[in-house]
Design an enzyme around this catalytic site. Structure first.
Site, PDB file in Angstrom:
ATOM      1  N   ASP A 114       0.874  -1.172   0.000  1.00 60.09           N
ATOM      2  CA  ASP A 114       0.000   0.000   0.000  1.00 60.09           C
ATOM      3  C   ASP A 114       0.911   1.221   0.000  1.00 60.09           C
ATOM      4  OD1 ASP A 114      -1.828   1.996   0.353  1.00 60.09           O
ATOM      5  OD2 ASP A 114      -2.744   1.159   2.140  1.00 60.09           O
ATOM      6  N   TRP A 120       5.786  -4.194   7.833  1.00 56.67           N
ATOM      7  CA  TRP A 120       4.672  -5.139   7.847  1.00 56.67           C
ATOM      8  C   TRP A 120       5.025  -6.243   6.881  1.00 56.67           C
ATOM      9  CZ3 TRP A 120       4.370  -0.724   4.920  1.00 56.67           C
ATOM     10  CH2 TRP A 120       3.916  -0.830   3.625  1.00 56.67           C
ATOM     11  N   ASP A 153       8.822   0.993   4.388  1.00 55.15           N
ATOM     12  CA  ASP A 153       8.620   2.341   3.873  1.00 55.15           C
ATOM     13  C   ASP A 153       9.962   3.051   3.833  1.00 55.15           C
ATOM     14  OD1 ASP A 153       5.928   1.985   3.587  1.00 55.15           O
ATOM     15  OD2 ASP A 153       5.365   3.085   5.398  1.00 55.15           O
ATOM     16  N   TRP A 184       4.710   3.857   8.753  1.00 51.64           N
ATOM     17  CA  TRP A 184       5.808   3.118   9.360  1.00 51.64           C
ATOM     18  C   TRP A 184       7.072   3.958   9.501  1.00 51.64           C
ATOM     19  CZ3 TRP A 184       4.643  -1.188  11.757  1.00 51.64           C
ATOM     20  CH2 TRP A 184       3.487  -1.867  11.388  1.00 51.64           C
ATOM     21  N   TYR A 216       6.961  10.212   4.375  1.00 51.12           N
ATOM     22  CA  TYR A 216       6.934   8.933   3.670  1.00 51.12           C
ATOM     23  C   TYR A 216       7.225   9.212   2.197  1.00 51.12           C
ATOM     24  CZ  TYR A 216       4.899   5.244   0.859  1.00 51.12           C
ATOM     25  OH  TYR A 216       4.705   4.284  -0.085  1.00 51.12           O
ATOM     26  N   THR A 265       7.755   2.625  -0.996  1.00 52.98           N
ATOM     27  CA  THR A 265       7.838   1.346  -0.284  1.00 52.98           C
ATOM     28  C   THR A 265       8.626   0.329  -1.098  1.00 52.98           C
ATOM     29  OG1 THR A 265       5.676   1.787   0.707  1.00 52.98           O
ATOM     30  CG2 THR A 265       6.469  -0.468   0.806  1.00 52.98           C
TER      31      THR A 265
END
Length: 169
Positions: free
Chosen positions: A70, A95, A114, A146, A156, A159
């Site tokens: 995501d 995650w 991230d 994260w 951010y 990812t």
């Protein structure tokens, strides 16, 4: 109401006879310290540890490693599938997801990191929530920011997805 008052009073008195204040304080302290340490468990995933075929377009949301991702793909933002772009750092908290590789038929455990330190990349947005869990199961949820675990915990960027191992059974 008197009946409930008497019931609570009897229960309180029997508890006071059998349990010391120190044991209650010790139990509460253990609960607080243990509860505070719980979010620290899925920290600092390593580099890739399993060799898997890297066939496919890593800039496409349909790439096999992105089954639980995501965010923006680092492969479109100056990095690669496994490395953050220059000027960013990987958050140590991740995650995980389990993705099946269609060619070899194996399930791989993927750690999603991230990359933090720059504003959002804005390219190749990919939201795939296969086997995503609610936010109260943090290590299996992709809905957190994260970057809070990194030195540059504000921004951010994108990812990456690293293979942690092969899922057995």
């Amino acid at each position: 109401m008197n009946r409930y008052d008497r019931l609570i009073e009897r229960w309180s008195r029997s508890l006071a006879k059998g349990v010391s204040r120190r044991s209650i304080v010790r139990s509460l302290g253990t609960l607080l310290v243990g509860g505070a340490a719980m979010p620290l468990l899925p920290v600092a995933r390593g580099q890739e540890s399993a060799n898997a075929p890297n066939d496919g377009d890593s800039t496409s949301c349909d790439y096999w490693r992105y089954c639980a991702i995501d965010g923006f793909l680092c492969a479109c933002c100056g990095g690669s599938v496994t490395t953050c772009p220059p000027g960013t750092e990987a958050a140590p908290i991740t995650w995980v997801g389990t993705c099946r590789h269609a060619t070899d038929g194996k399930d791989y455990i993927i750690s999603y990191n991230d990359c933090c330190g720059k504003s959002s990349c804005g390219r190749c947005s990919c939201v795939r929530n296969e086997r995503d869990r609610p936010t109260y199961v943090p290590y299996l949820s992709n809905d957190y920011n994260w970057c809070v675990g990194s030195n540059s915990n504000v921004a951010y960027h994108c990812t990456v997805s690293r293979i942690v191992g092969i899922a057995e059974g």
